[in-house]
Design an enzyme around this catalytic site. Structure first.
Site, PDB file in Angstrom:
ATOM      1  N   LYS A 259      10.435  37.654  -2.623  1.00  0.00           N
ATOM      2  CA  LYS A 259      10.370  38.400  -3.879  1.00  0.00           C
ATOM      3  C   LYS A 259       9.679  39.746  -3.688  1.00  0.00           C
ATOM      4  CE  LYS A 259       8.457  35.237  -6.268  1.00  0.00           C
ATOM      5  NZ  LYS A 259       8.057  34.080  -7.012  1.00  0.00           N
ATOM      6  N   ARG A 260       8.673  39.740  -2.824  1.00  0.00           N
ATOM      7  CA  ARG A 260       7.892  40.960  -2.653  1.00  0.00           C
ATOM      8  C   ARG A 260       8.712  42.081  -2.029  1.00  0.00           C
ATOM      9  NH1 ARG A 260       4.455  39.230   0.954  1.00  0.00           N
ATOM     10  NH2 ARG A 260       5.030  37.088   0.574  1.00  0.00           N
TER      11      ARG A 260
END
Ligand code: GLU
Length: 495
Positions: A259-260
């Site tokens: 996600k990052r």
């Protein structure tokens, strides 16, 4: 790899945990299962594996189903459509797990463990210090009947541990081949919490067995779980399904997707303007390689061509540039009406006057951009100057022709305006008149086109000029030219 389970009816499943949204890894596993199952006319099951009561949410379950639906994937049994093997949520099957665990207890293949979380943590810390693998010591394995009674009488909560037999454990992975491990390394495996909820490895085995699943195709993060699940099948006297693990997904820099680092949920890709057709096509190529060089596949074509023996063991690179390229291919393949329909929510969300713009103009504008954009989300910006009456503010410097002063540019644009106003409003006539105006000025045609383009769109790059003029419409073209002449007057006055 040959498939030794072909005698059983083909039943596959995915078992997403509703703890996030519809992750691309889940979607890819679902797709591979769908392709494999539909090809052989088997049954594909969606089961919600919500054994983590704290982290599971109904909203996340909805998100997972929505993501898969958006991709056009369908299942034959599931929490939303029912089926003969329900219920299809782990949380609704608690009594079944308890029953199976009780059976293991009765056969002395499992035992109650009364260790407190603090005791277990202390054990883990000691193991870490001594550089031993952090496995459970099995302290409660050999409690005497009296010791157990005393703990029960004291009301101590107990979890249930499965007795690992020790020694080698092996299975043949449909993708990775023969996998063998030494189960002495594990220690006993917790199967039920003291709360009466199952742990993941146990629930998956019980559910797959009771849902008559013949093939488990899932993400690579489950490779370490499979030998443990194999031991459970063995102790329960059940035939395990065939297991296959699809490859890991990596970013182009070889880091794990997360996600990052960018989008990982199907909904994010939808909102970024990707088409489900392109997404399915792209996901299929994450780990599966067609036999030829073909890269663009419909779901039906994938269903025909897919085969497990062309699923790779090595990680697959999640290359968004390729996704974007594929999306462009898919956007160009849509009929114009279809594209307009799919673009409309994006245009509306961007605040463009979709409802008030004439339908013909909307269609023509999207049509002119169809070849040029790669995502639906690019269309609001690409079509705003067609759809809005007023241009957004732009830099007046784009109205200055190459190597010409503001006064020269203004005079040239004034001639172009006069020519345009006099011309018949039709592509060939318009082009002929504007080219003649450039000739009269002694200007290169392209230089005059550039400043007309700037004046009527506020941009330097647009679809071909005369197509663009026709779609914007005569009145708006003339008023934008007037506005541009005013801007040039200002540049003349205060350079
Ligand atoms: N619930 C697991 C997950 O979401 C899948 C379990 C399985 O496929 O066996 O990763």
């Amino acid at each position: 790899m040959s498939d030794n389970r072909s005698i059983r009816p083909l039943r596959t499943r995915i078992a997403p945990s509703p703890t996030g949204n519809c992750h691309v890894g889940t979607a890819r596993s679902a797709l591979f299962n769908v392709l494999y199952t539909r090809q052989q006319e088997g049954t594909f099951v969606l089961r919600i594996e919500d054994t983590d009561a704290q982290r599971s949410t109904a909203e996340s379950e909805r998100g997972v189903l929505e993501g898969l639906h958006w991709l056009g994937l369908t299942w034959d049994e599931g929490p939303d459509c029912g089926g003969p093997y329900g219920p299809y949520r782990s949380s609704e099957r608690l009594s079944l797990y308890q029953e199976v665990a009780d059976g293991l207890l009765a056969q002395d293949r499992a035992y109650h463990c009364y260790c407190t979380p603090e005791e277990l943590k202390a054990e883990q810390r000691a193991a870490q210090k001594a550089r031993r693998p952090p496995k459970y010591s099995g302290r409660c394995r050999n409690l005497t009947v009296a010791e157990r009674r005393a703990r029960e009488a004291a009301g101590q909560a107990a979890r249930i541990m499965f007795k690992v037999r020790g020694g080698p454990v092996a299975y043949d992975d449909l993708v990775l081949g023969h996998i063998e491990e030494n189960s002495d390394l594990y220690g006993d495996i917790p199967i039920m919490r003291s709360t009466g909820w199952p742990l993941f490895n146990f629930a998956v085995v019980v559910d797959d067995h009771h849902m008559a699943i013949s093939h488990v195709l899932r993400g690579p993060e489950h490779v370490p779980n499979t030998p443990k699940q194999t031991l459970l099948y063995e102790a329960l006297g059940w035939e395990p399904p065939a297991f296959g693990h699809v490859p890991l997904l990596l970013n182009p820099d070889r880091s794990k997707i997360s996600k990052r680092k960018g989008a990982v949920y199907i909904g994010e890709f939808r909102d970024q303007g990707y088409l489900p057709e392109a997404m399915v096509n792209f996901l299929a190529l994450l780990g599966w390689h067609p036999a030829n060089d073909k890269e663009v596949f419909t779901l039906a074509e994938l269903q025909e061509s897919f085969s497990l023996d062309r699923v790779s063991k090595s990680p697959a690179v999640f290359d968004e540039t390729k996704l974007e390229w594929l999306n462009g291919v898919w956007m160009r393949s849509l009929t114009l009406d279809d594209l307009v329909q799919r673009a409309t929510p994006f245009l509306r969300n961007a605040g463009l006057p979709v409802a008030s713009a004439p339908a013909e103009r909307l269609k023509a504008a999207v049509g002119l951009e169809q070849e040029r954009v790669r995502r639906l989300s690019e269309l609001p910006d690409a079509t705003s100057f067609f759809l809005c009456d007023e241009l957004e503010d732009y830099d007046s410097k784009i109205l200055l022709a190459r190597r010409r002063t503001a006064a020269e540019s203004r005079d040239a644009l004034a001639s172009a305006r006069a020519a345009t106003a006099a011309a018949e409003w039709e592509e060939a006539a318009l082009e002929e008149t504007v080219r003649a105006a450039a000739d009269d000025l002694g200007w290169r045609h392209g230089h005059l086109f550039m400043i007309i383009r700037g004046a009527i769109t506020g941009r330097t790059r647009t679809p071909p000029l005369f197509d663009t003029m026709l779609v914007i419409g005569r009145d708006r073209v003339l008023s934008r030219l007037d506005d541009a002449l005013g801007r040039l007057d200002q540049l003349v006055a205060e350079p």
